[in-house]
Motif scaffolding. Structure first.
Motif, mmCIF file in Angstrom:
data_model
loop_
_atom_site.group_PDB
_atom_site.id
_atom_site.type_symbol
_atom_site.label_atom_id
_atom_site.label_comp_id
_atom_site.label_asym_id
_atom_site.label_seq_id
_atom_site.Cartn_x
_atom_site.Cartn_y
_atom_site.Cartn_z
ATOM 1 N N THR A 79 -1.818 23.688 108.054
ATOM 2 C CA THR A 79 -0.401 23.715 107.696
ATOM 3 C C THR A 79 0.360 22.546 108.316
ATOM 4 O O THR A 79 1.235 21.942 107.683
ATOM 5 N N GLY A 80 0.021 22.214 109.540
ATOM 6 C CA GLY A 80 0.758 21.180 110.248
ATOM 7 C C GLY A 80 0.201 19.784 110.114
ATOM 8 O O GLY A 80 0.710 18.850 110.739
ATOM 9 N N LEU A 81 -0.829 19.610 109.298
ATOM 10 C CA LEU A 81 -1.451 18.295 109.141
ATOM 11 C C LEU A 81 -0.887 17.563 107.932
ATOM 12 O O LEU A 81 -0.561 18.176 106.910
ATOM 13 N N SER A 82 -0.812 16.250 108.028
ATOM 14 C CA SER A 82 -0.387 15.436 106.894
ATOM 15 C C SER A 82 -1.501 15.375 105.856
ATOM 16 O O SER A 82 -2.660 15.728 106.134
ATOM 17 N N ASP A 83 -1.176 14.915 104.661
ATOM 18 C CA ASP A 83 -2.188 14.777 103.619
ATOM 19 C C ASP A 83 -3.308 13.841 104.068
ATOM 20 O O ASP A 83 -4.488 14.084 103.780
ATOM 21 N N ARG A 84 -2.966 12.785 104.773
ATOM 22 C CA ARG A 84 -3.986 11.845 105.252
ATOM 23 C C ARG A 84 -4.896 12.502 106.281
ATOM 24 O O ARG A 84 -6.116 12.312 106.253
ATOM 25 N N GLN A 85 -4.320 13.289 107.176
ATOM 26 C CA GLN A 85 -5.132 13.982 108.178
ATOM 27 C C GLN A 85 -6.044 15.017 107.524
ATOM 28 O O GLN A 85 -7.211 15.157 107.916
#
Length: 248
Positions: A79-85
């Motif tokens: 949930t807290g990760l960016s699309d890149r991550q």
């Protein structure tokens, strides 16, 4: 307590996961899915068309995000990760096998498998070496220089499995892996998945094939976007033992 209830390392944890597609009218595809997949499990997810299997695969594979709820992959709260991550985590930790093999026709077998390492940070010099090793592991050491049109359906699926495994993921997701194969080739692919699981790979198979599902140690059934059942061989054995031990 069933095997999937024991305290093994969770590879996947879904908490109240729902998916709503906007439209007129909006379509609620998944409803409050709670699911834990532990390290080393071999699971079949079954259900009729429209039950939500493909959507669940997309969410579990981080190809899409839930409308609500949380998904944890190997302890990472997505949930807290960016699309890149999320994409980086997917490249390192998840392998995909699909019914359509998605092999690049202009590349050799070893080149197709090596392509699975393009986004993992593996140096170019190591990609071929690891691709050759993965192909040996799936029994295709004699097909390294062949192109897809020179392979049988079963061999193409083995190449796809090698490509999924070359990055050494913690989780292998197989979507109808035998759907495009004849019975003999399909059995060979399932035997390979069983072998990979015995070596420690966590495998989740999405399938319409109830005979295939019945052969795997844990079965999860979806119906109308909800989990209709979640059972394992140990549950069945435990129930049998209780029944045998009960007074007549």
């Amino acid at each position: 307590m069933s095997d999937h209830g024991q305290q093994r390392t969770p590879v996947l944890l879904l908490e109240k996961v729902a998916k709503l597609y906007e439209g007129c009218p909006p379509v609620q595809v998944l409803h409050d899915i709670d699911l834990t997949v532990s390290q080393g499990e071999l699971i079949a997810v079954v259900g009729p068309s429209g039950s939500g299997k493909s959507t669940l695969l997309s969410l579990v594979g981080t190809l899409d995000r839930p409308t609500s709820g949380r998904i944890h992959l190997e302890g990472h709260d997505l949930t807290g990760l960016s699309d890149r991550q999320v994409a980086a985590l997917r490249a390192r930790r998840i392998g995909f096998v699909f019914q359509q093999f998605f092999l690049l026709p202009g590349l050799t077998t070893v080149e197709n498998v090596a392509a699975g390492l393009l986004y993992t940070g593996v140096a170019a010099g190591q990609r071929r070496e690891r691709a050759e090793s993965a192909l040996r592991d799936v029994g295709l050491a004699h097909r390294l220089g062949h192109r897809p049109d020179q392979l049988s359906g079963g061999e193409k699926q083995r190449v796809a499995i090698a490509r999924a495994l070359v990055g050494r993921p913690g989780l292998l997701l197989a979507d109808e892996p035998t759907g495009a194969l004849d019975a003999v080739s399909g059995k060979g692919v399932i035997d390979l998945l069983l072998e990979l699981n015995a070596q420690g790979t966590t495998v989740v198979v999405i399938t319409h094939d109830r005979d295939l599902a019945a052969s795997l140690p844990r079965r999860i059934g979806l119906h109308d976007g909800r989990i209709a059942f979640d059972m394992s061989d140990s549950d069945v054995h435990a129930a049998g033992n209780v029944e045998q031990g009960s007074p007549s």
